[in-house]
Motif scaffolding. Structure first.
Motif, PDB file in Angstrom:
ATOM      1  N   GLY A 172      -7.939  12.770  -2.118  1.00 27.02           N
ATOM      2  CA  GLY A 172      -7.888  13.023  -3.559  1.00 27.02           C
ATOM      3  C   GLY A 172      -8.581  11.946  -4.356  1.00 27.02           C
ATOM      4  N   PHE A 203      -7.171   0.038  -9.363  1.00 23.35           N
ATOM      5  CA  PHE A 203      -8.258  -0.162  -8.399  1.00 23.35           C
ATOM      6  C   PHE A 203      -8.829   1.147  -7.863  1.00 23.35           C
ATOM      7  N   LEU A 260      -1.361   9.114 -11.073  1.00 24.38           N
ATOM      8  CA  LEU A 260      -1.081   7.673 -11.061  1.00 24.38           C
ATOM      9  C   LEU A 260      -2.031   6.810 -11.892  1.00 24.38           C
TER      10      LEU A 260
HETATM   11  S1  SF4 Z   1      -6.284   8.732  -6.113  1.00 29.95           S
HETATM   12 FE1  SF4 Z   1      -5.093   7.107  -5.114  1.00 29.95          FE
HETATM   13  S2  SF4 Z   1      -5.948   5.179  -5.915  1.00 29.95           S
HETATM   14 FE2  SF4 Z   1      -6.661   6.861  -7.275  1.00 29.95          FE
HETATM   15  S3  SF4 Z   1      -5.145   6.943  -8.936  1.00 29.95           S
HETATM   16 FE3  SF4 Z   1      -4.444   8.380  -7.356  1.00 29.95          FE
HETATM   17  S4  SF4 Z   1      -3.056   7.229  -6.023  1.00 29.95           S
HETATM   18 FE4  SF4 Z   1      -4.208   5.761  -7.241  1.00 29.95          FE
END
Ligand code: SF4
Length: 228
Positions: free
Chosen positions: A72, A35, A31
């Protein structure tokens, strides 16, 4: 599985805040949220090791924690999590999985902590291709509905501005059939003063709807530090 870090700490967010837990942080997430506070485990990966299920369980058995949190990165895109969670369950561990709700696998889990990524997560300023992938993947209501149907869950929203609250309302209406007592709202914050400021408008919103507001207690206990 690709693992960024394994560490013992206290759960700082959500229903099981304060619970002594072993955290297994997987490496890699498609993703790239704007933030994200674990970029080192998501896309700006500076260290990760490939560990077998047996190697991970050896680390788990060295600790006496009943609770194991698989976080994660995005755990639900690593197929090794299926065997890992089944074997953790056989060992009597209580398992939380922290996921953005973008993939589903037949895991064992006692608390599916789903954090749907809303429009405030868009990585503004990132390359166009990264933004396009993020926007394509981030909102997968059919997967979130399936996780909610299959597991005990909390639905955790990260908010930065009061306008984000309208966005939660709209999302929940579109999602349908959510138990309001399973909804958590958490401030976007990397320090305690900004967290406290946001809780001023988050708390009344949550009280009015029967939602749970959650701090990020790891900031209070440890500061913004890796491995906590
Ligand atoms: S770990 Fe969570 S906040 Fe970080 S990029 Fe992946 S979904 Fe987004």
């Amino acid at each position: 599985m690709r693992i960024a870090e394994i560490f013992r700490s206290k759960q700082g967010e959500g229903f099981w805040t304060g619970t002594d837990s072993l955290f297994i942080r997987v490496s890699g997430c498609p993703l790239h949220c704007g933030f994200c506070d674990t970029a080192y485990a998501s896309w700006k990966i500076d260290r990760a090791e490939e560990l077998s299920c047996d190697q991970i369980l050896t680390r788990v058995l060295a600790e006496e924690t009943e609770h194991v949190v698989i976080t994660g990165g995005e755990p639900m895109v690593q197929t090794g999590i299926v065997e890992l969670t089944h074997r953790l369950s056989e060992l009597g561990r209580t398992i939380t999985i922290e996921t953005a709700g973008i993939a589903a696998l037949p895991v064992k889990c006692d608390l599916m902590s789903i954090s749907p990524k809303r429009s405030n997560s868009t990585p503004l300023g990132a390359p166009e291709e990264v933004i396009r992938r993020h926007e394509t993947l981030r909102d997968q209501k059919q997967i979130v509905r399936r996780l909610i149907a299959d597991y005990p869950y909390q639905l955790k929203f990260v908010v930065d501005h009061p306008d984000d609250l309208d966005d939660i309302d709209g999302y929940l209406t579109a999602l349908g059939s959510v138990d309001s007592s399973r909804v958590c709202v958490m401030p976007m914050a990397v320090d305690t003063p900004s967290m406290a400021e946001k809780l001023v408008w988050i708390r009344p919103y949550c009280r009015a709807r029967g939602f749970y507001y959650t701090s990020r207690m790891q900031l209070v206990w440890f500061g913004n530090r890796r491995g906590t």
